[in-house]
Design an enzyme around this catalytic site. Structure first.
Site, short mmCIF file in Angstrom:
data_model
loop_
_atom_site.label_atom_id
_atom_site.label_comp_id
_atom_site.label_asym_id
_atom_site.label_seq_id
_atom_site.Cartn_x
_atom_site.Cartn_y
_atom_site.Cartn_z
N CYS A 3 0.85 -1.19 0.00
CA CYS A 3 0.00 0.00 0.00
C CYS A 3 0.88 1.23 0.00
CB CYS A 3 -0.93 0.00 1.21
SG CYS A 3 -1.93 1.50 1.35
N CYS A 11 -1.55 6.78 5.88
CA CYS A 11 -2.64 6.03 6.50
C CYS A 11 -2.04 4.81 7.19
CB CYS A 11 -3.67 5.60 5.44
SG CYS A 11 -5.00 4.57 6.11
N CYS A 14 -4.35 -0.06 8.53
CA CYS A 14 -4.03 -1.49 8.44
C CYS A 14 -2.80 -1.76 9.31
CB CYS A 14 -3.78 -1.90 7.00
SG CYS A 14 -5.26 -1.82 5.96
N CYS A 85 -7.14 3.38 -2.33
CA CYS A 85 -6.95 2.37 -1.28
C CYS A 85 -7.13 0.97 -1.87
CB CYS A 85 -7.96 2.59 -0.16
SG CYS A 85 -7.94 1.29 1.09
N GLN A 209 -22.43 -6.71 6.09
CA GLN A 209 -21.04 -7.08 6.39
C GLN A 209 -20.07 -6.42 5.41
OE1 GLN A 209 -20.16 -8.63 9.02
NE2 GLN A 209 -21.80 -9.99 9.67
N GLU A 259 -34.32 -6.77 14.82
CA GLU A 259 -33.27 -5.78 14.57
C GLU A 259 -33.79 -4.40 14.96
OE1 GLU A 259 -30.33 -3.45 13.69
OE2 GLU A 259 -30.02 -5.62 13.45
N ASN A 303 -25.92 -12.12 16.62
CA ASN A 303 -24.83 -11.48 15.87
C ASN A 303 -24.73 -10.04 16.35
OD1 ASN A 303 -22.83 -10.96 13.98
ND2 ASN A 303 -24.30 -10.50 12.36
N CYS A 330 -17.81 -10.35 16.54
CA CYS A 330 -16.69 -9.58 15.98
C CYS A 330 -15.73 -9.13 17.07
CB CYS A 330 -17.21 -8.38 15.19
SG CYS A 330 -18.20 -7.21 16.17
#
Length: 370
Positions: A3, A11, A14, A85, A209, A259, A303, A330
């Protein structure tokens, strides 16, 4: 993944980019095993593509009308342009330069966080697996809406796969990404997202997602793990646009998705129309729904956001007669805390899915059995 932005120090999102991908994946697998324990049968972690996997871009608008930038907010309120990106899917990557041109054509003044002046705060782009686009302009007021409408034919000509375009009104100066009011500018308000074995739909304010590839793998895995379970009723709590619920559907089974987002429920309901009877969705708080239900289901899918399901829902599940829980997390720290609170539900199978390469984040799917 290489990158240029990272190499130039522009940036550093990551954080694991310098770590070989195999090592990233192994570390995530070991972290999940440490959090969940050795009890379940652990499948090998599921790797992602290392680049070109993000189906969405959340770009801060900056620069000026004639020299626009789309990227991230840097030090001092300046915006670092990240149009190239390498994480974005090709359809998203191809759209970003055109959207920067559109800022100039429609004279959209970028919002300056330091002076609190300007109109355009964010440009949000989502690509479907078929390459269609949903584009949202987050504005401080309606001042720019007539110009966006006027120049929308120019944009659709340059982006022929643009399916849904909208304006989100976010008048307050805050770190929140969007406001409550959405103005749909196109005839269509739903973006089809064919993922796994289901045709789902996404509305402008709905959640989906980050990786369509990994979302499909997640839903397919859920369907596979529950295929041999006996259940007549199932709940999909924190269901989003209904991915798990639609994959749990089978003849003679009642599936209810819950939800908090009305937009997501509207999209999920449109998806349910394509699978026939047996699946329905309602807007509400997942915990309140469970605590207020007259009957318990055979199977519950959760979830939740990063905070987990919390003590109240975990306590209800622990004291219930629910036979199986499928937990998609997550955040393994909140997952571990919730599992401790549901000691009578034993983890029997688990797998890491790398939804977010080059970061510390990942998805963990765990099947629990009473």
């Amino acid at each position: 993944m290489q990158c240029d932005y990272y190499d130039a120090g522009r940036c550093r999102s990551c954080t694991l980019i310098e770590t070989p991908y195999d090592a990233q994946l192994a570390a995530k697998h070991e972290r999940a095993r440490a959090a969940v324990g050795e009890g379940p049968a652990w499948d090998d972690p599921l790797a992602s593509a290392e680049s070109g996997f993000r189906n969405k871009a959340k770009m801060v608008a900056g620069g000026s009308v004639d020299e626009p930038r789309l990227g991230i907010l840097g030090a001092g309120g300046s915006v670092q342009d990240l149009r190239d990106c390498p994480l974005h899917e090709p359809a998203v990557a191809a759209a970003l330069p055109v959207l920067a041109e559109f800022m100039t054509a429609a004279r959209l003044v970028p919002y300056d966080v330091t002076s609190r002046r300007g109109e355009l705060k964010y440009v949000l782009v989502t690509a479907s697996p078929a390459g269609e686009l949903l584009v949202r302009f987050v504005l401080r007021s309606t001042e720019s809406v007539p110009r966006i409408r006027k120049h929308l034919p120019w944009l659709t000509d340059r982006l022929p796969h643009l399916a849904v375009a909208s304006v989100n009104l976010h008048p307050t100066h805050s770190a929140v990404l969007e406001g409550a009011e959405e103005i749909v500018l196109t005839e269509r308000a739903l973006l089809p997202m064919h993922v796994g074995d289901a045709e789902m739909y996404l509305r402008p304010q709905g959640f989906f997602q980050t990786s369509s590839q990994m979302a499909g793998a997640l839903y397919t895995l859920a369907a596979s793990w529950t295929a041999k379970l006996t259940y007549r009723t199932a709940w999909d709590l924190y269901c989003g646009v209904g991915g798990f619920a639609l994959h749990l559907a089978r003849p003679g089974v009642e599936v209810i998705g819950v939800e908090s987002s009305h937009e997501a429920v509207a999209a999920a309901t449109a998806s349910a129309a394509g699978v026939g009877t047996g699946v329905r969705f309602e807007a509400g708080d997942a915990t309140a729904f469970a605590l207020g239900a007259a009957q318990e289901p055979d199977l519950v899918v959760v979830n939740p956001p990063r905070r987990g399901i919390g003590a109240d829902l975990a306590g209800w599940l622990e004291g219930s007669g629910v036979r199986h829980v499928l937990y998609s997390s997550c955040n393994v720290d909140s997952l571990a805390r919730d599992l401790t609170a549901m000691a009578s539900l034993r983890p029997v199978r688990a797998r890491v899915l790398d939804m977010f390469p080059h970061t510390e984040h990942f998805e963990t799917l765990v099947l629990l059995e009473r």
